[in-house]
Design a protein around this motif. Structure first.
Motif, PDB file in Angstrom:
ATOM      1  N   GLU A 116      14.807  -3.759  -3.577  1.00 18.37           N
ATOM      2  CA  GLU A 116      14.094  -4.078  -4.908  1.00 18.37           C
ATOM      3  C   GLU A 116      13.983  -2.781  -4.558  1.00 18.37           C
ATOM      4  O   GLU A 116      13.379  -2.236  -5.480  1.00 18.37           O
ATOM      5  N   GLY A 161      13.792  -6.286   8.664  1.00 14.67           N
ATOM      6  CA  GLY A 161      14.066  -5.922   6.917  1.00 14.67           C
ATOM      7  C   GLY A 161      15.248  -6.587   6.031  1.00 14.67           C
ATOM      8  O   GLY A 161      14.741  -6.774   5.369  1.00 14.67           O
ATOM      9  N   ASN A 181      17.482  -1.310   0.924  1.00 17.89           N
ATOM     10  CA  ASN A 181      16.714  -2.347  -0.125  1.00 17.89           C
ATOM     11  C   ASN A 181      17.005  -2.439  -0.975  1.00 17.89           C
ATOM     12  O   ASN A 181      16.610  -1.239  -2.143  1.00 17.89           O
ATOM     13  N   GLN A 185       6.375  -7.041   0.503  1.00 21.36           N
ATOM     14  CA  GLN A 185       7.397  -5.991  -0.109  1.00 21.36           C
ATOM     15  C   GLN A 185       6.567  -5.609  -1.489  1.00 21.36           C
ATOM     16  O   GLN A 185       6.467  -4.232  -1.503  1.00 21.36           O
ATOM     17  N   ASN A 186       6.091  -5.889  -2.122  1.00 24.11           N
ATOM     18  CA  ASN A 186       5.667  -5.710  -3.384  1.00 24.11           C
ATOM     19  C   ASN A 186       4.336  -4.348  -3.166  1.00 24.11           C
ATOM     20  O   ASN A 186       4.394  -3.305  -3.833  1.00 24.11           O
ATOM     21  N   LEU A 205       6.391  -1.114  -1.588  1.00 23.65           N
ATOM     22  CA  LEU A 205       7.208  -0.675  -2.449  1.00 23.65           C
ATOM     23  C   LEU A 205       6.202  -0.482  -3.854  1.00 23.65           C
ATOM     24  O   LEU A 205       6.788   1.342  -4.303  1.00 23.65           O
ATOM     25  N   GLU A 233      13.731  -8.508   3.107  1.00 21.04           N
ATOM     26  CA  GLU A 233      14.245  -8.877   1.128  1.00 21.04           C
ATOM     27  C   GLU A 233      14.494 -10.296   1.375  1.00 21.04           C
ATOM     28  O   GLU A 233      14.244 -10.184   0.162  1.00 21.04           O
ATOM     29  N   ALA A 252      11.800 -12.115   0.761  1.00 20.89           N
ATOM     30  CA  ALA A 252      11.224 -12.020  -0.362  1.00 20.89           C
ATOM     31  C   ALA A 252      11.490 -12.523  -1.709  1.00 20.89           C
ATOM     32  O   ALA A 252      10.910 -12.621  -2.632  1.00 20.89           O
ATOM     33  N   TYR A 297       8.047  -3.354   8.006  1.00 18.39           N
ATOM     34  CA  TYR A 297       9.114  -4.512   7.654  1.00 18.39           C
ATOM     35  C   TYR A 297       9.348  -5.403   9.118  1.00 18.39           C
ATOM     36  O   TYR A 297       9.090  -6.308   8.656  1.00 18.39           O
TER      37      TYR A 297
END
Ligand code: KG4
Ligand code: ZN
Length: 454
Positions: free
Chosen positions: A350, A247, A348, A314-315, A318, A251, A254, A231
């Motif tokens: 998400e 991060g 986070n 991020q997608n 994760l 986030e 995003a 991140y």
């Protein structure tokens, strides 16, 4: 770039997952039962802590109070916590602004800032706890590793000084274990051992089976970058603020973007492993860099493009975690029906939202994650990890030589110890929880007198 510029301290991480899908083998079930029941709840692997000097003693009588000090990286955190988990007073001095100009944590600047802030933070945490000096707590605890050595020393010297001056019990705390154990302060009732832990911070990314205090088994680790580190690097690439870690900024960017805007590979997609990779395998980090470098200047300046890159990274990252957790959940048998998320990245939203919750057999998979402010570094986790040890009579001699920059948490799986994997001790008797009990627990217990020094 300044030569001293460093990435985050080598901190920790862990991960965990859950349940049952395959018929158990009898031998495996026996092995599993041994693993879950026969091992001591405390100490276990802790015998290998190898701290310079160990103190003896009986468990402190409850209720007792602990002053905890955290200076392993760029947050000066101090807290007074009672043995029942009540946070009596807390103070945090963040160095985010100091490091912003350097694009990362500069160890010498961090050490000096800890020196400047620590005395005031101790005083403030004590005052918020209604105490006038460290003479009024029962024990003093400090993070001794892993982290930036010169920063750890600042906290450790002060903790040793206070414990010695006031004749208090002293506990040397492992930063990563402190992150893991936060779940037991933050949640009522505390998750019993064993539980699975996904530990994701700036320096560590691990999936652990936490069997007790000082007894953590590593199920998977990162092969390259930690999740928080990834991140931070992507945030730097997008020229976001990274002073206190990139991060949170990434986030929030995003949230504005389309996660399918930039096609990115999900690392180790077909690899049957519990390990993580954010940098090299399938080259997620490289793919993000190339996407940014290949974009025109105009594109790079466009908010939609930047948000798209942030959301896509991020997608993919994760999704990688989800796949690891799902695999562990489907393979881990003996087990724990609780998944603990811990470390800075667990703040986070998400990640918290996407972590798999229900078990395949329909029984709830209880996810425990501390409130966001207690996921990132703080003094509460140090005081609480020490309280858990003190209840078992575990103390250390007050000694600055406990400090260690590198200090792995837990032991790797060994041959014959694959027991926790692929086994289900209670596959046919899924535990049912009352309908009113949610699968995901957003713990509520703590908080009084907490606050920042600023
Ligand atoms: O646990 P922590 O405070 O310090 C270490 O032990 O490393 O974790 C810091 C890491 C940093 O890499 C930071 O960017 C990341 O956690 N982090 C986040 C978020 N908050 C902190 N990463 C993603 N989303 C967040 N909201
Ligand atoms: Zn940390």
């Amino acid at each position: 770039m300044h030569p001293l510029l460093s990435l985050r301290a080598s901190l920790l991480l862990v991960g965990s997952a859950v349940p049952l899908a395959r018929p158990p083998r009898a031998s495996a079930v026996r092995a599993c039962a041994r693993a879950a029941v026969g091992r001591p709840k405390a100490v276990g692997w802790d015998g290998a802590r190898g701290l310079a000097r160990r103190a003896g003693g009986a468990p402190l009588r409850e209720p007792f109070t602990v002053l905890g000090i955290e200076t392993s990286c760029d947050d000066t955190g101090v807290a007074v916590v009672r043995s029942d988990g009540e946070i009596l007073g807390e103070a945090i001095a963040s160095q985010a602004e100091l490091h912003e100009a350097w694009g990362g944590v500069v160890p010498g600047i961090a050490r000096d800032a800890h020196r400047d802030a620590l005395g005031g933070a101790v005083e403030l945490a004590l005052r918020r706890a209604g105490l006038s000096s460290a003479a009024e707590v029962d024990a003093v605890a400090v993070t001794v590793g892993p982290g930036l050595e010169i920063c750890l020393r600042v906290g450790c010297e002060e903790a040793v000084r206070l414990a010695t001056a006031h004749g208090k019990a002293f506990v040397a705390v492992h930063h990563l274990e402190a992150h893991v154990l936060m779940a037991r302060l933050a949640c009522h009732p505390p998750p019993p051992f064993p539980f699975l832990t996904l530990l994701t911070s700036g320096g560590h990314c691990q999936l652990l089976l936490t069997r007790g205090i000082g007894d953590h088994q590593v199920i998977g680790s990162t092969l390259d970058d930690a999740l928080g580190e990834a991140y931070d690097k992507v945030a730097r690439l997008l020229e976001l603020p990274v002073g206190g870690g990139g991060g949170p900024a990434l986030e929030s960017l995003a949230r504005e973007g389309d996660p399918s805007a930039t096609p990115l590979p999900v690392p180790m997609r077909n690899k049957p492993s519990f390990d993580f990779s954010l940098a090299y395998h399938r080259r997620l980090k490289t793919a993000v860099r190339l996407a940014v470098e290949r974009a025109s200047e105009e594109e790079r300046a466009s908010p939609a493009f930047r948000a798209g890159v942030a959301a896509s990274f991020q997608n993919a990252a994760l999704r990688h975690l989800e796949m690891r957790l799902t695999r562990a959940r489907d393979s881990l048998g003996c087990a724990p029906d609780t998944l603990v998320l811990s470390g800075g990245v667990a703040a986070n939203a998400e990640l918290r939202r996407r972590t798999p919750s229900p078990r395949d057999d329909g029984a709830p998979w209880r996810m425990v994650v501390p409130p966001p402010r207690l996921c990132t570094d703080n003094g509460v986790m140090v005081a609480w990890a020490a309280a858990e040890r003190l209840k078992l009579g575990l103390t250390d001699a007050p000694d600055v030589e406990h400090v260690r920059a590198r200090w792995p948490l837990g032991r790797p799986l060994q041959g014959g110890e694959e027991a926790p994997l692929r086994v289900s001790a209670n596959r046919n008797q899924p535990r049912r929880r009352p309908a009113s009990e949610p699968g995901a627990v957003e713990p509520t217990r703590p908080k009084t007198n907490a606050g920042s020094t600023s």
